[in-house]
Scaffold this active site. Structure first.
Site, PDB file in Angstrom:
ATOM      1  N   LYS A   5     -15.114  16.028  13.097  1.00 24.95           N
ATOM      2  CA  LYS A   5     -16.186  15.926  14.093  1.00 24.95           C
ATOM      3  C   LYS A   5     -16.394  17.293  14.726  1.00 24.95           C
ATOM      4  CE  LYS A   5     -16.002  11.046  15.072  1.00 24.95           C
ATOM      5  NZ  LYS A   5     -14.783  10.289  15.292  1.00 24.95           N
ATOM      6  N   TRP A  48     -20.784  14.960  12.238  1.00 26.94           N
ATOM      7  CA  TRP A  48     -19.724  14.734  11.263  1.00 26.94           C
ATOM      8  C   TRP A  48     -19.865  15.681  10.090  1.00 26.94           C
ATOM      9  CZ3 TRP A  48     -19.525   8.690  10.432  1.00 26.94           C
ATOM     10  CH2 TRP A  48     -19.053   8.106  11.620  1.00 26.94           C
ATOM     11  N   THR A  78       0.863  -1.176   0.000  1.00 26.67           N
ATOM     12  CA  THR A  78       0.000   0.000   0.000  1.00 26.67           C
ATOM     13  C   THR A  78       0.904   1.232   0.000  1.00 26.67           C
ATOM     14  OG1 THR A  78      -0.063   0.138   2.389  1.00 26.67           O
ATOM     15  CG2 THR A  78      -1.779  -1.180   1.340  1.00 26.67           C
ATOM     16  N   GLU A  91      -5.616  -3.192  -1.618  1.00 26.51           N
ATOM     17  CA  GLU A  91      -6.098  -4.421  -0.986  1.00 26.51           C
ATOM     18  C   GLU A  91      -7.221  -5.091  -1.765  1.00 26.51           C
ATOM     19  OE1 GLU A  91      -5.410  -1.578   0.443  1.00 26.51           O
ATOM     20  OE2 GLU A  91      -4.757  -1.794   2.526  1.00 26.51           O
TER      21      GLU A  91
HETATM   22  P1  ADP Z   1      -3.433   4.521  -0.178  1.00 28.78           P
HETATM   23  O1  ADP Z   1      -4.303   3.867   0.865  1.00 28.78           O
HETATM   24  O2  ADP Z   1      -2.028   4.558   0.217  1.00 28.78           O
HETATM   25  O3  ADP Z   1      -3.968   5.833  -0.686  1.00 28.78           O
HETATM   26  P2  ADP Z   1      -4.669   3.026  -2.235  1.00 28.78           P
HETATM   27  O4  ADP Z   1      -4.451   3.433  -3.610  1.00 28.78           O
HETATM   28  O5  ADP Z   1      -4.814   1.595  -1.953  1.00 28.78           O
HETATM   29  O6  ADP Z   1      -3.475   3.574  -1.439  1.00 28.78           O
HETATM   30  O7  ADP Z   1      -5.906   3.845  -1.729  1.00 28.78           O
HETATM   31  C1  ADP Z   1      -7.146   3.314  -1.400  1.00 28.78           C
HETATM   32  C2  ADP Z   1      -7.993   4.386  -0.816  1.00 28.78           C
HETATM   33  O8  ADP Z   1      -8.202   5.438  -1.761  1.00 28.78           O
HETATM   34  C3  ADP Z   1      -9.387   3.959  -0.440  1.00 28.78           C
HETATM   35  O9  ADP Z   1      -9.408   3.313   0.800  1.00 28.78           O
HETATM   36  C4  ADP Z   1     -10.122   5.300  -0.414  1.00 28.78           C
HETATM   37  O10 ADP Z   1      -9.911   5.991   0.791  1.00 28.78           O
HETATM   38  C5  ADP Z   1      -9.452   6.058  -1.517  1.00 28.78           C
HETATM   39  N1  ADP Z   1     -10.284   5.998  -2.724  1.00 28.78           N
HETATM   40  C6  ADP Z   1     -10.126   5.213  -3.783  1.00 28.78           C
HETATM   41  N2  ADP Z   1     -11.064   5.462  -4.720  1.00 28.78           N
HETATM   42  C7  ADP Z   1     -11.859   6.441  -4.229  1.00 28.78           C
HETATM   43  C8  ADP Z   1     -13.008   7.137  -4.695  1.00 28.78           C
HETATM   44  N3  ADP Z   1     -13.532   6.908  -5.889  1.00 28.78           N
HETATM   45  N4  ADP Z   1     -13.552   8.065  -3.885  1.00 28.78           N
HETATM   46  C9  ADP Z   1     -13.039   8.329  -2.676  1.00 28.78           C
HETATM   47  N5  ADP Z   1     -11.953   7.720  -2.183  1.00 28.78           N
HETATM   48  C10 ADP Z   1     -11.368   6.778  -2.937  1.00 28.78           C
END
Ligand code: ADP
Length: 540
Positions: free
Chosen positions: A435, A440, A185, A330
């Site tokens: 918050k 929220w 990640t 993931e």
């Molecule tokens: P990192 O966690 O390091 O950013 P990832 O690319 O695996 O790496 O990121 C996944 C995260 O990106 C998701 O858990 C979410 O928070 C965010 N994410 C992915 N796609 C979207 C989306 N379309 N809208 C909002 N958040 C998103």
């Protein structure tokens, strides 16, 4: 009763065999800055065989890891296919990681070989000494120049290494559940954690990329993979393209708006995938340098929330549909995709498209509240998103992370609601929620609203301490050059778009929102800039 079906493993070798024969004329195009290198899938197939022989010759056996430290290129595609097909494990290294994270990740994955582009050697060289398991460095191209190899590490040129090798390989049968590739990640919210994909998970995920109601990649497409191959497997595009006979257009290191525009003009992709910041940058460039980019029928955007304003700009000014999708490293990464229900039109259709979309049959999703109870999919109840499915990770490589799982479900750390017909709307990451006085505030909603202002290029919202309300939103905005917008006028602009109590009083105008290694807004860095007093905040 058992079925009568044949138990044939799903494997990367099968994708490789199929793509390089049935779609032998499809091509991978790599941008060179002023032109393109082209290679057919038939050639890629032969070079994959040669690469596999060469790697065997270097002693790669069993499930040893072969790291890649590369941009999106034809050679990276070859490594994507050849390494898992021979039974070894591909480990994509993020070239934008901090040095200590790179060392951690390569050592943790125990990479035996690293294939590296010469242009990123300056980033690898200083760390090589500390990569304790690496025995071979393979530099793409013809030369081995420029590698500061410590004792015990051999250096090879990719082209010389594969030149004399046989161009056929008897790809072994593998257990479809065995490891094919791993990706850490990007560590937006902590240390990088290793996710290991299986042959089966990649195969099934590739089929999903080609599903009509998914990204709908199809034979004959020209797919521009802007999302790096070191970020969540380039969202599955390389494997899916080889499976379905879509050509791949690889930008190499040329990810700035100007060269991307040139690449699009020269190679006329039909679809593309990247995070929102890439498309924002491209649009701004095209405003100054108009160009027709409508060869792309659709662009897949995810990785962070897509502002509705961006979707409208692309559709109305460039004639390109935006397909909003949600996923994570993931989750391979395809989770939900925002195709509206058949028969919807106008505003209603847009509203569906703004969401993070619906999950495919293979991915189950649920929302869980703070008490661990599953909440209803009624479109309003909010909870943390949890997912399970055949291409969702069930653990992390070599570490225990029980807090990331809930009874067989992956806890995503994302918060939102799901409608009865399955559309996910994310309001935040758990770590980013604001918050305010017990209520929220969604930072994503505020960002989307602020980015709807024509003078706002980027907006990121974080929670900052507040004596009365515990926390209140701080909006960091990047304004178009010459704009006379002020915090007051921006707040006024928001007044009919968000609830009154949510209207932010804290504003800061900055030159650029800090970005993570994969181009997302880096709120962790923004928060520390705030706490270190590095942001000039206007309080209204
Ligand atoms: P990192 O966690 O390091 O950013 P990832 O690319 O695996 O790496 O990121 C996944 C995260 O990106 C998701 O858990 C979410 O928070 C965010 N994410 C992915 N796609 C979207 C989306 N379309 N809208 C909002 N958040 C998103």
């Amino acid at each position: 009763m058992l079925s009568t079906m044949q138990d044939v493993p799903l494997s990367i070798a099968q994708i490789l065999r199929h793509g390089s024969t049935v779609y032998g004329d499809a091509e991978v195009v790599t941008w060179t800055g002023d032109g393109s290198r082209r290679r057919t899938y038939a050639e890629v197939g032969r070079r994959c065989a040669a690469l596999a022989h060469a790697l065997r010759g270097l002693g790669v056996t069993g499930d040893q890891r072969v790291g890649t430290f590369m941009w999106n290129t034809a050679e990276h595609l070859e490594a994507y296919l050849a390494v898992p097909a021979m039974g070894a494990v591909l480990h994509t290294l993020n070239i934008r990681l901090f040095p200590e994270q790179l060392v951690f990740v390569a050592n943790h994955g125990a990479d035996h070989v690293i294939i590296v582009d010469p242009t990123v050697l300056p980033l690898l060289n200083p760390q090589l000494q500390q990569l304790s398991t690496v025995r071979h460095v393979i530099v793409t191209g013809d030369s081995t120049d420029g590698v500061d190899a410590p004792d015990g590490v051999q250096v090879h040129s990719y082209e010389q290494l594969i030149a004399e090798q046989p161009t056929e390989y008897d790809w072994p049968d593998v257990d479809e559940r065995s490891a094919a590739a791993m990706c850490y990640t990007s560590g937006t919210t902590g240390d990088p954690k290793g996710v290991v994909y299986s042959h089966r998970s990649i195969y099934l995920h590739s089929m999903q990329v080609c599903m009509t109601d998914g990204p709908a990649m199809k034979q004959g497409d020209r797919a521009l993979a802007v999302v790096p191959q070191f970020h969540a497997m380039a969202w599955g595009m390389p494997y899916a393209a080889f499976m379905i006979g879509a050509s791949l257009i690889m930008p190499d290191r040329f990810l700035q708006p100007e060269p991307l525009a040139a690449l699009i003009a020269a190679e006329r992709p039909t679809m593309a995938a990247a995070v929102p910041t890439i498309w924002l940058g491209l649009h701004q460039y095209l405003e100054q340098h108009p160009q027709d980019i409508s060869s792309m029928r659709e662009v897949l955007i995810g990785g962070s929330a897509v502002p509705p304003s961006l979707m409208h700009i692309f559709e109305e000014q460039h004639g390109i549909d935006v397909l909003h999708a949600w996923g994570m490293t993931e989750t391979s990464p395809l989770g939900s995709v925002a195709r509206p229900p058949a028969g919807t039109e106008g505003e209603q259709r847009w509203r569906y498209r703004y969401t993070q979309g619906r999950f495919p049959a293979s991915v189950q999703a649920r929302l869980v509240d703070d008490d661990g109870e599953v909440v209803a999919n009624d479109g309003t109840s909010i909870g943390e998103l949890e997912v399970r499915g055949p291409w969702i990770t069930g653990s992390y490589y070599g570490i225990d992370a029980p807090e990331k799982f809930d009874d067989g479900w992956l806890r995503t750390g994302d918060v939102g609601s799901i409608t009865p017909d399955g559309y996910l709307t994310l309001t935040d990451r758990t770590k980013d929620i604001i918050k305010s006085g017990g209520e929220w505030i969604s930072s994503v909603d505020l960002e989307n609203a602020v980015m709807g202002h024509p003078d706002v290029i980027e907006a990121a919202v974080i929670g900052v301490p507040d004596a009365k309300w515990d926390e209140r939103p701080l909006v960091a905005v990047v304004l178009r050059e010459g704009s006379d917008a002020t915090p007051e006028s921006l707040r006024e602009f928001l007044s009919d778009k968000v609830a009154k109590w949510q209207l932010p009083e804290n504003w800061t105008v900055i030159n650029e929102v800090p970005k993570t290694s994969v181009g997302k807004f880096d709120k962790k860095r923004l928060r520390s800039q705030f706490h270190d007093g590095g942001l000039a905040v206007t309080r209204l």
